[in-house]
Design a protein around this motif. Sequence first.
Motif, PDB file in Angstrom:
ATOM      1  N   GLU A  19       0.808  -1.223   0.000  1.00 47.93           N
ATOM      2  CA  GLU A  19       0.000   0.000   0.000  1.00 47.93           C
ATOM      3  C   GLU A  19       0.840   1.271   0.000  1.00 47.93           C
ATOM      4  OE1 GLU A  19      -3.158  -0.063   2.833  1.00 47.93           O
ATOM      5  OE2 GLU A  19      -3.395  -2.235   2.668  1.00 47.93           O
ATOM      6  N   LYS A  20       2.145   1.148   0.322  1.00 46.41           N
ATOM      7  CA  LYS A  20       3.076   2.272   0.350  1.00 46.41           C
ATOM      8  C   LYS A  20       2.567   3.400   1.264  1.00 46.41           C
ATOM      9  CE  LYS A  20       5.424   1.156  -3.776  1.00 46.41           C
ATOM     10  NZ  LYS A  20       6.102  -0.013  -3.388  1.00 46.41           N
ATOM     11  N   ARG A  21       2.040   3.002   2.420  1.00 49.57           N
ATOM     12  CA  ARG A  21       1.570   3.942   3.432  1.00 49.57           C
ATOM     13  C   ARG A  21       2.239   3.609   4.765  1.00 49.57           C
ATOM     14  NH1 ARG A  21      -4.800   4.011   3.884  1.00 49.57           N
ATOM     15  NH2 ARG A  21      -4.395   1.816   4.303  1.00 49.57           N
ATOM     16  N   VAL A  22       2.229   4.585   5.648  1.00 55.17           N
ATOM     17  CA  VAL A  22       2.747   4.360   6.992  1.00 55.17           C
ATOM     18  C   VAL A  22       1.604   3.831   7.849  1.00 55.17           C
ATOM     19  CG1 VAL A  22       3.764   5.459   9.023  1.00 55.17           C
ATOM     20  CG2 VAL A  22       4.436   6.213   6.746  1.00 55.17           C
ATOM     21  N   PRO A  23       1.799   2.679   8.515  1.00 59.07           N
ATOM     22  CA  PRO A  23       0.724   2.148   9.362  1.00 59.07           C
ATOM     23  C   PRO A  23       0.585   2.988  10.630  1.00 59.07           C
ATOM     24  CG  PRO A  23       2.647   0.756   9.507  1.00 59.07           C
ATOM     25  CD  PRO A  23       2.954   1.808   8.489  1.00 59.07           C
ATOM     26  N   THR A  24      -0.636   3.389  10.919  1.00 56.12           N
ATOM     27  CA  THR A  24      -0.900   4.142  12.144  1.00 56.12           C
ATOM     28  C   THR A  24      -1.945   3.396  12.958  1.00 56.12           C
ATOM     29  OG1 THR A  24      -2.606   5.436  11.056  1.00 56.12           O
ATOM     30  CG2 THR A  24      -0.381   6.356  11.043  1.00 56.12           C
ATOM     31  N   ILE A  25      -2.099   3.798  14.179  1.00 58.75           N
ATOM     32  CA  ILE A  25      -3.041   3.127  15.081  1.00 58.75           C
ATOM     33  C   ILE A  25      -4.470   3.150  14.529  1.00 58.75           C
ATOM     34  CG2 ILE A  25      -4.053   3.194  17.402  1.00 58.75           C
ATOM     35  CD1 ILE A  25      -1.230   2.092  17.364  1.00 58.75           C
ATOM     36  N   PRO A  26      -4.963   4.263  13.995  1.00 58.31           N
ATOM     37  CA  PRO A  26      -6.339   4.216  13.461  1.00 58.31           C
ATOM     38  C   PRO A  26      -6.487   3.313  12.233  1.00 58.31           C
ATOM     39  CG  PRO A  26      -5.678   6.473  13.867  1.00 58.31           C
ATOM     40  CD  PRO A  26      -4.467   5.623  14.051  1.00 58.31           C
ATOM     41  N   LYS A  27      -5.434   3.125  11.463  1.00 55.82           N
ATOM     42  CA  LYS A  27      -5.527   2.338  10.229  1.00 55.82           C
ATOM     43  C   LYS A  27      -5.389   0.833  10.467  1.00 55.82           C
ATOM     44  CE  LYS A  27      -3.392   5.997   7.470  1.00 55.82           C
ATOM     45  NZ  LYS A  27      -2.178   6.353   6.751  1.00 55.82           N
ATOM     46  N   LEU A  28      -4.619   0.437  11.481  1.00 59.95           N
ATOM     47  CA  LEU A  28      -4.317  -0.978  11.691  1.00 59.95           C
ATOM     48  C   LEU A  28      -5.478  -1.843  12.196  1.00 59.95           C
ATOM     49  CD1 LEU A  28      -0.702  -1.059  13.122  1.00 59.95           C
ATOM     50  CD2 LEU A  28      -1.489  -1.954  10.956  1.00 59.95           C
ATOM     51  N   PRO A  29      -6.202  -1.470  13.246  1.00 66.25           N
ATOM     52  CA  PRO A  29      -7.204  -2.386  13.809  1.00 66.25           C
ATOM     53  C   PRO A  29      -8.246  -2.914  12.834  1.00 66.25           C
ATOM     54  CG  PRO A  29      -6.809  -0.618  15.325  1.00 66.25           C
ATOM     55  CD  PRO A  29      -6.058  -0.289  14.078  1.00 66.25           C
ATOM     56  N   PRO A  30      -8.818  -2.100  11.929  1.00 67.94           N
ATOM     57  CA  PRO A  30      -9.815  -2.679  11.025  1.00 67.94           C
ATOM     58  C   PRO A  30      -9.248  -3.790  10.139  1.00 67.94           C
ATOM     59  CG  PRO A  30      -9.849  -0.290  10.896  1.00 67.94           C
ATOM     60  CD  PRO A  30      -8.701  -0.665  11.740  1.00 67.94           C
ATOM     61  N   ILE A  31      -8.022  -3.629   9.661  1.00 70.74           N
ATOM     62  CA  ILE A  31      -7.419  -4.629   8.778  1.00 70.74           C
ATOM     63  C   ILE A  31      -7.041  -5.879   9.570  1.00 70.74           C
ATOM     64  CG2 ILE A  31      -5.469  -5.092   7.247  1.00 70.74           C
ATOM     65  CD1 ILE A  31      -5.602  -2.084   6.534  1.00 70.74           C
ATOM     66  N   VAL A  32      -6.451  -5.677  10.767  1.00 75.14           N
ATOM     67  CA  VAL A  32      -6.059  -6.827  11.589  1.00 75.14           C
ATOM     68  C   VAL A  32      -7.304  -7.580  12.039  1.00 75.14           C
ATOM     69  CG1 VAL A  32      -4.949  -7.521  13.747  1.00 75.14           C
ATOM     70  CG2 VAL A  32      -3.897  -5.764  12.339  1.00 75.14           C
TER      71      VAL A  32
END
Length: 139
Positions: free
Chosen positions: A111-124
């Motif tokens: 995805e060439k993005r920096v993982p942040t706390i708001p972005k990670l939980p939905p995917i995990v």
Amino acid sequence: MALQKPHMVVHSKERKINANIIEKCDEEKTHKHLLLSLPKTTNRAAMYAGVSYSTIKKIREENKERKETNVDNYLKSPGKKRRVIPGNIVSIDDFDTCVISNVIQDFYVTEKRVPTIPKLPPIVKSKISFPWARLLYTG
């Protein structure tokens, strides 16, 4: 005899102890005798300061150690009581750790993005059962 510097503030705990000492000295003056005999020094100190016998005993031992090692040190005082926050609320097994690690790597690589706390939980959460997602992000 150590005197205070002029215009120093005497805090409430110290004022309470000083007031107790003054009261006991005034009592001795009105009765025209000591409330406790002179050989009972620890009992007298406890009575004057308004604290327990064991407290005076501990302070006396600390003061003796302080005088033997270094006179310039202050007597210890109890540390501030801090609220303890529990460390690990939920344990993560090796499989979950690998999945989370792979998700983070995918963020960087695909995805060439920096993982942040708001972005990670939905995917995990979509890949594994992720019950502690609400602790990380409530939005």
